[in-house]
Design an enzyme around this catalytic site. Structure first.
Site: not given
Length: 346
Positions: A126-128, A154, A158
């Protein structure tokens, strides 16, 4: 036949990926693994099971014994790891389950991949993991070299998984690739996420909860474009590399809610501003230059057409949504699992 072990395949992006691969590759056999948590829904795979090229195993990726047995029996060529706890709000309330599934579960899969000689382990990220960007700098974008700077349990979990994947590549010489995508939308998304939640609530004339002032920005990627990118990475991507996948479709959250209201003919009076999420990232924006240059990928779905297709899908599949809202999909999961088990015994 090439075997693709797809974890989290009964979820949103995983199920869309399975349909994409069945359509794109006549020689693809799919081994779908899913724990069937609240977000796993076998209704998503009804059509895929009819192909005769999809097997399903209900198991937890953290269950080392079962995962190793599965690899021993199936001997997959590729592993595509979608399995993850992914809802930021839930990670704030219960960080532990995110660390367990997203980090330890990935480690179990990597161990099995190494032992059984998997040709490629692809981690869906994810880009998060990059944190956020300021709202007043539209010239800034995430690239593959942007430092990891996580904001939530979260995204931290990741990022931890991504680092493990790269460590296994270096230490154990396991062939790996990682993709980091922007916010996905499209069919089969569980209605806790913003777009399906707003469509569902709007259809029922319920309040539309918008965090803060609604001005947070996300880069939106139609799920089929994402699936096509992952396929390209698996087939042609350089091993040991990270590829960012973004749609260049940046939108303020409040503008998306208004588009949904307009499309469904509902009043903006349904919009209700609620206290902002803890540690809420301001803006995500991906530069997909690397995957475009190396693999020829680009997003084909602009947000205007993608959101129209998405709203139409949810309107046309009311039964699917109703089965989630009333919990009946969980009974279906049990019935379908029993049937699939019987098929394996025949």
């Amino acid at each position: 036949m090439k075997k693709y072990l797809v974890t989290g395949g009964a979820g949103f992006i995983g199920s869309n990926f399975i349909y994409y691969m069945l359509k794109a590759h006549e020689d693809a056999e799919i081994i779908c693994v899913d724990k069937l948590t609240y977000a796993g829904n076998l209704y998503n795979l009804e059509g895929a099971f009819k192909s005769g090229r999809v097997k399903f195993y209900k198991t937890d990726i953290c269950d080392r014994e079962n995962i190793f047995k599965l690899f021993e029996v199936e001997r997959p060529n590729y592993v595509v790891n979608f399995a993850a706890e992914s809802h930021v709000d839930r990670s704030i309330n219960d960080p532990g389950i995110f660390v367990k599934t997203n980090v330890l579960g990935t480690q179990v899969l990597l161990d099995a991949a190494c032992k059984y000689g998997v040709e490629l382990f692809h981690q869906v990220g994810t880009d998060e993991v990059y944190g956020d960007l300021p709202l007043d700098r539209p010239d800034l974008f995430f690239t593959e070299t942007t430092p990891l700077h996580t904001s939530s349990p979260y995204s931290a979990s990741k990022a931890g998984a991504d680092l493990l994947v790269m460590a296994y590549a270096r230490t154990f010489k396991q062939p790996v690739t990682i993709s980091r995508c922007s916010n996905n939308y499209g069919p089969y998304q569980f209605p806790e996420k913003m777009i399906p939640l707003m469509i569902s609530n709007c259809s029922q004339n319920k309040k539309l909860p918008v965090y803060g002032d609604g001005m947070n920005v996300r880069d939106w990627l139609y799920v089929e474009d994402h699936c096509r990118a992952i396929d390209l990475i698996i087939q042609n991507g350089r091993r040991g590399e990270v590829y960012n996948i973004g749609g260049h479709n940046e939108m303020h959250n409040i503008d998306i809610v208004k588009i949904i209201c307009d499309t469904l003919g509902k009043s903006y009076d349904l919009i209700e501003y609620v206290p902002d999420r803890k540690g809420h990232d301001l803006r995500y924006a991906i530069d997909p230059a690397k995957i475009r240059t190396e693999l020829g990928w680009e997003s084909l779905t602009m947000f205007k057409s993608g959101i129209k297709k998405t709203i139409e899908w949810y309107v046309e599949n009311k039964k699917w949504l109703e089965n989630i809202l009333n919990g009946n999909y969980q009974n279906y999961n049990e019935d379908c699992q029993s049937y699939l088990n019987k098929c394996k015994e025949m």
